[in-house]
Design a protein around this motif. Structure first.
Motif, PDB file in Angstrom:
ATOM      1  N   SER A  60       0.837  -1.190   0.000  1.00 48.07           N
ATOM      2  CA  SER A  60       0.000   0.000   0.000  1.00 48.07           C
ATOM      3  C   SER A  60       0.875   1.245   0.000  1.00 48.07           C
ATOM      4  O   SER A  60       2.099   1.175   0.152  1.00 48.07           O
ATOM      5  N   VAL A  61       0.218   2.384  -0.188  1.00 49.37           N
ATOM      6  CA  VAL A  61       0.895   3.674  -0.184  1.00 49.37           C
ATOM      7  C   VAL A  61       0.135   4.595   0.757  1.00 49.37           C
ATOM      8  O   VAL A  61      -1.099   4.607   0.763  1.00 49.37           O
ATOM      9  N   VAL A  62       0.862   5.371   1.559  1.00 50.49           N
ATOM     10  CA  VAL A  62       0.246   6.276   2.515  1.00 50.49           C
ATOM     11  C   VAL A  62       1.040   7.577   2.508  1.00 50.49           C
ATOM     12  O   VAL A  62       2.225   7.595   2.161  1.00 50.49           O
ATOM     13  N   SER A  63       0.399   8.672   2.863  1.00 50.60           N
ATOM     14  CA  SER A  63       1.142   9.924   2.957  1.00 50.60           C
ATOM     15  C   SER A  63       2.096   9.847   4.144  1.00 50.60           C
ATOM     16  O   SER A  63       1.769   9.269   5.187  1.00 50.60           O
ATOM     17  N   LEU A  64       3.280  10.426   3.973  1.00 51.21           N
ATOM     18  CA  LEU A  64       4.252  10.428   5.062  1.00 51.21           C
ATOM     19  C   LEU A  64       3.685  11.171   6.261  1.00 51.21           C
ATOM     20  O   LEU A  64       3.911  10.774   7.416  1.00 51.21           O
ATOM     21  N   ARG A  65       2.938  12.223   6.024  1.00 49.28           N
ATOM     22  CA  ARG A  65       2.352  12.986   7.127  1.00 49.28           C
ATOM     23  C   ARG A  65       1.419  12.112   7.963  1.00 49.28           C
ATOM     24  O   ARG A  65       1.445  12.162   9.192  1.00 49.28           O
ATOM     25  N   GLU A  66       0.591  11.302   7.305  1.00 48.27           N
ATOM     26  CA  GLU A  66      -0.287  10.406   8.058  1.00 48.27           C
ATOM     27  C   GLU A  66       0.521   9.347   8.777  1.00 48.27           C
ATOM     28  O   GLU A  66       0.231   9.025   9.937  1.00 48.27           O
ATOM     29  N   LEU A  67       1.540   8.801   8.123  1.00 50.68           N
ATOM     30  CA  LEU A  67       2.346   7.764   8.759  1.00 50.68           C
ATOM     31  C   LEU A  67       3.025   8.291  10.018  1.00 50.68           C
ATOM     32  O   LEU A  67       3.087   7.589  11.037  1.00 50.68           O
ATOM     33  N   LEU A  68       3.498   9.530   9.979  1.00 49.20           N
ATOM     34  CA  LEU A  68       4.099  10.117  11.174  1.00 49.20           C
ATOM     35  C   LEU A  68       3.059  10.235  12.297  1.00 49.20           C
ATOM     36  O   LEU A  68       3.379  10.050  13.474  1.00 49.20           O
TER      37      LEU A  68
END
Length: 382
Positions: free
Chosen positions: A143-151
């Motif tokens: 999958s792919v996620v925004s880095l901002r959300e992952l943080l």
């Protein structure tokens, strides 16, 4: 969950890729994706993101974090200043628009996650446990996620592991991802200090509506209420509250329920409700603990409270007056709604917020936050 597609390679050979798109904020999958790495500068990244192009990072993890911070500074430099607003209400709406634009632009810096939630970037940390807490068990596709959300996911994992110290409990509450954290302890102190109504002292049950982490239910139980029924329609909150009650040894005393109704069946000696304080539309599911469109939960609580109180019972409504300070709710509107619901104000306990933004002069809403008061309204049926 939709898919995201991108192409990488060079003029001689290109490869097509597909992965699942993850977004807990409800951000739609980007239509245009380009790969990016350590060679991309802030100006290019900011320009592409503002144009709607997502950047799938394939370089060093720490470089990606630095780029995200630099993009954030670039966005902030171009944001309209709340100081130029003609009223607190205009300042609020300007700040909301700027915050939404910032989230959209920064949300376009993406990172890939393996099917097992591994982060395949140089110097990347182990994020698997954090992702499993937020997204559930691993699947079978990347999958792919925004880095901002992952943080945010990683930060939530750290909060969940460390917990939030609650002096009124003499213990810690451990918030889960997507559940409002009780970092503003003044409202907890109000519930810990308010005098219990006589029926509660005599053993009557209590309801905690919209329990979240379960912190207020735990405070009531520690104050000696034998049976607390805590409700929430967010499955994450229900799981979080149950875990906290078990950790605190209160699982037999506090019953956590879920369903479509705000109130559980029956009547209580005490009903506690800490509804979202601002009557505005949340931009994501994660904001539902702060924003309540048109004050729907607040008005539902007031309208149904009298029918769920035992004789001599009380409803405790915990509210900030920030909405009044910002011009989002008219002065006197709340007291009029209380009267219209057939309720009487027996008492009101006030406390000043202690959070850092209340004393931060650079905050666009500083004047309203500095004047804010949080209150516990003790309501009884007429």
């Amino acid at each position: 969950m939709s898919d995201i597609r991108w192409t990488d390679g060079n003029a001689e050979h290109t490869a097509e890729h597909t992965a699942r798109w993850r977004s807990e904020t409800g951000m739609p999958a980007p239509r245009r994706v380009v790969t990016a790495d350590d060679r991309m500068n802030t100006s290019t990244a900011h320009r592409l993101a503002c144009e709607g192009t997502a950047l799938l990072w394939q370089g060093d993890y720490h470089q990606a974090r630095q780029l995200l911070q630099a993009m954030g500074r670039r966005v902030d430099q171009k944001a309209p200043s709340g100081a130029a607003a003609s009223s607190p209400t205009e300042a609020f709406h300007l700040q909301r628009r700027a915050s939404g634009h910032r989230a959209r632009v920064l949300g376009r810096l993406l990172v890939p996650l393996g099917a097992d939630y591994s982060l395949d970037l140089r110097r990347a940390p182990d994020v698997q446990a954090a992702c499993e807490e937020a997204y559930g068990p691993p699947g079978t596709t990347p999958s792919v996620v925004s880095l901002r959300e992952l943080l945010g996911v990683v930060g939530a994992h750290q909060w969940r592991t460390k917990g939030v110290d609650i002096p009124a409990l003499g213990a810690r509450i451990h918030p889960h991802y997507g559940v409002f954290s009780p970092v503003r302890g003044e409202y907890v102190d109000l519930v810990a200090q308010a005098p219990l109504p006589r029926p509660a002292e005599l053993g009557g049950p209590a309801f905690d509506l919209g329990t979240g982490t379960g912190v207020l239910a735990a405070v009531l139980a520690r104050r000696g209420i034998r049976h607390v029924v805590a409700t929430d329609n967010n499955p994450r909150a229900v799981a979080c509250a149950r875990a906290n009650m078990s950790r605190l040894g209160l699982a037999d005393q506090v019953e956590i329920t879920t369903g479509g109704e705000l109130f559980p069946p029956g009547r209580a000696a005490l009903v506690v409700c800490n509804p979202p304080w601002l009557p505005a539309k949340p931009s994501s599911a994660l904001e539902q603990g702060v924003y309540d469109p048109k004050g729907a939960m607040l008005h539902a609580f007031l309208a149904e409270l009298a029918a769920h109180l035992m004789p001599g019972g009380e409803g405790w409504m915990i509210m900030s007056d920030l909405a009044e300070q910002l011009g989002l709710r008219a002065p006197g509107e709340l007291t009029s709604a209380i009267t219209a619901a057939g309720l009487r104000v027996a008492d009101r306990l006030d406390i000043k917020p202690r959070h850092s933004r209340a004393s931060d002069p650079t905050d666009p809403l500083h004047a309203a936050r500095a004047a804010e008061v949080t209150s516990l309204w003790r309501l009884t049926a007429e």
